[in-house]
Design a protein around this motif. Sequence first.
Motif, PDB file in Angstrom:
ATOM      1  N   UNK A  63       0.844  -1.199   0.000  1.00  0.00           N
ATOM      2  CA  UNK A  63       0.000   0.000   0.000  1.00  0.00           C
ATOM      3  C   UNK A  63       0.881   1.251   0.000  1.00  0.00           C
ATOM      4  N   UNK A  64       0.526   2.235  -0.809  1.00  0.00           N
ATOM      5  CA  UNK A  64       1.372   3.417  -0.968  1.00  0.00           C
ATOM      6  C   UNK A  64       1.685   4.079   0.378  1.00  0.00           C
ATOM      7  N   UNK A  65       0.694   4.136   1.243  1.00  0.00           N
ATOM      8  CA  UNK A  65       0.849   4.816   2.537  1.00  0.00           C
ATOM      9  C   UNK A  65       1.903   4.136   3.409  1.00  0.00           C
ATOM     10  N   UNK A  66       2.082   2.816   3.219  1.00  0.00           N
ATOM     11  CA  UNK A  66       3.052   2.072   4.031  1.00  0.00           C
ATOM     12  C   UNK A  66       4.496   2.425   3.697  1.00  0.00           C
ATOM     13  N   UNK A  67       4.699   3.080   2.566  1.00  0.00           N
ATOM     14  CA  UNK A  67       6.057   3.450   2.162  1.00  0.00           C
ATOM     15  C   UNK A  67       6.589   4.617   2.982  1.00  0.00           C
ATOM     16  N   UNK A  68       5.717   5.371   3.603  1.00  0.00           N
ATOM     17  CA  UNK A  68       6.151   6.552   4.344  1.00  0.00           C
ATOM     18  C   UNK A  68       6.461   6.178   5.779  1.00  0.00           C
ATOM     19  N   UNK A  69       7.752   6.087   6.070  1.00  0.00           N
ATOM     20  CA  UNK A  69       8.198   5.764   7.423  1.00  0.00           C
ATOM     21  C   UNK A  69       8.156   7.034   8.264  1.00  0.00           C
ATOM     22  N   UNK A  70       7.667   6.886   9.499  1.00  0.00           N
ATOM     23  CA  UNK A  70       7.605   8.041  10.373  1.00  0.00           C
ATOM     24  C   UNK A  70       6.251   8.702  10.325  1.00  0.00           C
ATOM     25  N   UNK A  71       5.440   8.305   9.354  1.00  0.00           N
ATOM     26  CA  UNK A  71       4.112   8.898   9.235  1.00  0.00           C
ATOM     27  C   UNK A  71       3.217   8.452  10.393  1.00  0.00           C
ATOM     28  N   UNK A  72       3.369   7.212  10.814  1.00  0.00           N
ATOM     29  CA  UNK A  72       2.587   6.698  11.943  1.00  0.00           C
ATOM     30  C   UNK A  72       2.902   7.474  13.219  1.00  0.00           C
ATOM     31  N   UNK A  73       4.226   7.703  13.439  1.00  0.00           N
ATOM     32  CA  UNK A  73       4.638   8.467  14.609  1.00  0.00           C
ATOM     33  C   UNK A  73       4.058   9.864  14.563  1.00  0.00           C
ATOM     34  N   UNK A  74       4.125  10.452  13.370  1.00  0.00           N
ATOM     35  CA  UNK A  74       3.632  11.812  13.205  1.00  0.00           C
ATOM     36  C   UNK A  74       2.129  11.858  13.469  1.00  0.00           C
ATOM     37  N   UNK A  75       1.390  10.847  12.926  1.00  0.00           N
ATOM     38  CA  UNK A  75      -0.052  10.773  13.143  1.00  0.00           C
ATOM     39  C   UNK A  75      -0.365  10.615  14.624  1.00  0.00           C
ATOM     40  N   UNK A  76       0.397   9.732  15.289  1.00  0.00           N
ATOM     41  CA  UNK A  76       0.216   9.528  16.722  1.00  0.00           C
ATOM     42  C   UNK A  76       0.360  10.841  17.480  1.00  0.00           C
ATOM     43  N   UNK A  77       1.420  11.592  17.117  1.00  0.00           N
ATOM     44  CA  UNK A  77       1.663  12.871  17.773  1.00  0.00           C
ATOM     45  C   UNK A  77       0.506  13.828  17.523  1.00  0.00           C
ATOM     46  N   UNK A  78       0.039  13.866  16.282  1.00  0.00           N
ATOM     47  CA  UNK A  78      -1.079  14.737  15.927  1.00  0.00           C
ATOM     48  C   UNK A  78      -2.316  14.383  16.740  1.00  0.00           C
ATOM     49  N   UNK A  79      -2.611  13.070  16.808  1.00  0.00           N
ATOM     50  CA  UNK A  79      -3.789  12.606  17.532  1.00  0.00           C
ATOM     51  C   UNK A  79      -3.657  12.936  19.014  1.00  0.00           C
ATOM     52  N   UNK A  80      -2.432  12.774  19.537  1.00  0.00           N
ATOM     53  CA  UNK A  80      -2.189  13.056  20.939  1.00  0.00           C
ATOM     54  C   UNK A  80      -2.438  14.525  21.239  1.00  0.00           C
ATOM     55  N   UNK A  81      -1.959  15.391  20.350  1.00  0.00           N
ATOM     56  CA  UNK A  81      -2.101  16.824  20.596  1.00  0.00           C
ATOM     57  C   UNK A  81      -3.565  17.235  20.478  1.00  0.00           C
ATOM     58  N   UNK A  82      -4.309  16.571  19.593  1.00  0.00           N
ATOM     59  CA  UNK A  82      -5.743  16.845  19.480  1.00  0.00           C
ATOM     60  C   UNK A  82      -6.440  16.453  20.777  1.00  0.00           C
ATOM     61  N   UNK A  83      -6.072  15.267  21.261  1.00  0.00           N
ATOM     62  CA  UNK A  83      -6.658  14.748  22.489  1.00  0.00           C
ATOM     63  C   UNK A  83      -6.338  15.655  23.662  1.00  0.00           C
TER      64      UNK A  83
END
Length: 91
Positions: A63-83
């Motif tokens: 899957x194209x999205x799986x090629x981006x390393x660090x995106x999960x961490x970034x998303x986690x951080x984003x979600x955390x800051x929203x929370x």
Amino acid sequence: MPADIKIECPKCGWEPDGGAYWACTCGHTWNTFETAARCPACGKQWKDTQCIGWRGGCDRMSPHIDWYKGLDDWLDEELKSVKTSSETLKS
Ligand SMILES: [Zn+2]
Ligand SMILES: [Zn+2]
């Protein structure tokens, strides 16, 4: 998009070198990571991206999205800051 995102094959770790290795069904060839897997000629959005075997990759599709390393961490951080900000609002 954060700067520390790395692009590599999720299966073998091959890193695209900026070459135009991906061919669309319309016949156009381009670097799929410049357009987030969208063919610039016909507009087809590709869900999966193939690793380029003759450039040292493994030839497998991911899957194209799986090629981006660090995106999960970034998303986690984003979600955390929203929370965190919604919790701050509550208290
Ligand atoms: Zn196309
Ligand atoms: Zn690979």
